[in-house]
Design a protein around this motif. Structure first.
Motif, PDB file in Angstrom:
ATOM      1  N   GLY A  67       8.336  73.542  34.506  1.00  0.00           N
ATOM      2  CA  GLY A  67       8.696  72.691  33.369  1.00  0.00           C
ATOM      3  C   GLY A  67       9.846  71.730  33.579  1.00  0.00           C
ATOM      4  N   PHE A  68      10.244  71.524  34.831  1.00  0.00           N
ATOM      5  CA  PHE A  68      11.349  70.592  35.080  1.00  0.00           C
ATOM      6  C   PHE A  68      10.888  69.144  35.164  1.00  0.00           C
ATOM      7  N   VAL A  69       9.699  68.951  35.701  1.00  0.00           N
ATOM      8  CA  VAL A  69       9.187  67.588  35.835  1.00  0.00           C
ATOM      9  C   VAL A  69       7.755  67.491  35.331  1.00  0.00           C
ATOM     10  N   GLU A  70       7.332  66.267  35.156  1.00  0.00           N
ATOM     11  CA  GLU A  70       5.934  66.012  34.847  1.00  0.00           C
ATOM     12  C   GLU A  70       5.429  64.973  35.824  1.00  0.00           C
ATOM     13  N   SER A  71       4.124  64.947  36.032  1.00  0.00           N
ATOM     14  CA  SER A  71       3.553  63.982  36.960  1.00  0.00           C
ATOM     15  C   SER A  71       2.412  63.227  36.310  1.00  0.00           C
ATOM     16  N   LYS A  72       2.189  62.089  36.896  1.00  0.00           N
ATOM     17  CA  LYS A  72       1.117  61.227  36.404  1.00  0.00           C
ATOM     18  C   LYS A  72       0.253  60.900  37.599  1.00  0.00           C
ATOM     19  N   GLU A  73      -1.022  61.145  37.505  1.00  0.00           N
ATOM     20  CA  GLU A  73      -1.899  60.871  38.635  1.00  0.00           C
ATOM     21  C   GLU A  73      -2.335  59.410  38.658  1.00  0.00           C
ATOM     22  N   GLY A  74      -2.994  59.053  39.725  1.00  0.00           N
ATOM     23  CA  GLY A  74      -3.600  57.717  39.809  1.00  0.00           C
ATOM     24  C   GLY A  74      -2.638  56.614  40.168  1.00  0.00           C
ATOM     25  N   LYS A  75      -3.181  55.442  40.205  1.00  0.00           N
ATOM     26  CA  LYS A  75      -2.388  54.274  40.574  1.00  0.00           C
ATOM     27  C   LYS A  75      -1.162  54.137  39.670  1.00  0.00           C
ATOM     28  N   GLY A  76      -0.049  53.820  40.271  1.00  0.00           N
ATOM     29  CA  GLY A  76       1.179  53.705  39.487  1.00  0.00           C
ATOM     30  C   GLY A  76       1.703  55.055  39.052  1.00  0.00           C
ATOM     31  N   GLY A  77       1.109  56.120  39.595  1.00  0.00           N
ATOM     32  CA  GLY A  77       1.522  57.465  39.198  1.00  0.00           C
ATOM     33  C   GLY A  77       2.783  57.909  39.920  1.00  0.00           C
ATOM     34  N   GLY A  78       3.175  59.141  39.626  1.00  0.00           N
ATOM     35  CA  GLY A  78       4.387  59.694  40.228  1.00  0.00           C
ATOM     36  C   GLY A  78       4.958  60.743  39.304  1.00  0.00           C
ATOM     37  N   SER A  79       6.232  61.010  39.467  1.00  0.00           N
ATOM     38  CA  SER A  79       6.853  62.059  38.659  1.00  0.00           C
ATOM     39  C   SER A  79       8.061  61.560  37.897  1.00  0.00           C
ATOM     40  N   PHE A  80       8.436  62.344  36.907  1.00  0.00           N
ATOM     41  CA  PHE A  80       9.626  62.038  36.110  1.00  0.00           C
ATOM     42  C   PHE A  80      10.125  63.328  35.492  1.00  0.00           C
TER      43      PHE A  80
END
Lengths: 136, 136
Positions: free
Chosen positions: B51-64
């Motif tokens: 639960g420390f970070v979240e990620s986003k898949e696909g182009k322009g994705g990454g973590s925050f």
DNA sequence: TGTACTGTAATAAAAATAATTACAGAATGA
DNA sequence: TCATTCTGTAATTATTTTTATTACAGTACA
């Protein structure tokens, strides 16, 4: 640092304490710990260097505690075996072009030494005598 | 446990904090830390699981960061990455025929968990926000 | 003076870590 | 729609670290 040096050292010291001053061979110690005798001798070299044990060469030789178990502090033992830090090596090489990478090691180092001091302080609450008394 | 998981995780979290909510790719993180992107993604997997970070898949994705840096406690981060104990593995196999060998692991275990708790308590005095503030 | 030890170096084996390669699947946007 | 750029993840290889093994000189004892 090898991750098993502390347990091995403590095991050796505990066995020597059991021996009540009698000289114990590295072969015997290795048998109880179930590791190679050469590794035991290396660890003993370190323990000797730090004044925890003494050794006697030649036939009938071996090691014995250099001082009373109640004068051997577990924090000191830990310090004698720990090479690098517990929380991770600082020999990583972060990218110096990155503002975070450039200075993270120094911050990690101070974080580590602080945390490690807390760990040592905790270990220092016990002596070998305290630890060994659990085996009675 | 890999000895560098904690530093790597903390490095990742620090960089994500710098990004102030923007999505950061594993490639970029790996570049700053100077390790392989796959290793970063594995570490992020763990950070996400806790639960420390979240990620986003696909182009322009990454973590925050999944929560405010002041709500991310370094002791919790440490606990999320530590596999075995800090002071040494308990997967040694002392000789069961030896009275000391037979019971040493249980005594080591309690010694370790005690000492490790002291270490965690120390780390818990700081949040990611405290740590990251050092980079200003 | 043979035997049983330690001390120590050198080497090999094993285990743990990290890097690399590969590719499916997801989101984006032209 | 479809090429692009990411993540997720597995599989493999390389590297490093740790441990075991072998070897042998030196020491002490009986």
């Amino acid at each position: 640092m090898s991750n098993s040096r502390f347990p091995v050292s403590l095991h050796i010291l505990t066995l020597l304490n059991e021996a009540k001053g009698a000289v114990v061979s590295s072969e015997y110690l290795a048998g109880s710990i179930n590791i190679n005798p050469v590794l035991v001798r290396k660890e003993i070299m370190n323990l000797r260097k730090h004044g925890f044990v003494e050794s006697k060469e030649g036939k009938g030789g071996g090691s014995f505690l250099a001082k009373s178990a109640s004068d051997i502090n577990l924090g000191e033992v830990y310090k004698s075996v720990r090479g690098s830090n517990v929380l991770g090596q600082s020999k990583n090489e972060p990218n110096p072009k990155c503002p975070v990478g450039r200075q993270i090691n120094q911050h990690l180092d101070s974080l580590y030494s602080d945390a490690e001091n807390a760990l040592i302080a905790n270990l220092s609450k016990q002596t070998l005598a305290d630890f060994a008394s659990k085996f009675e």
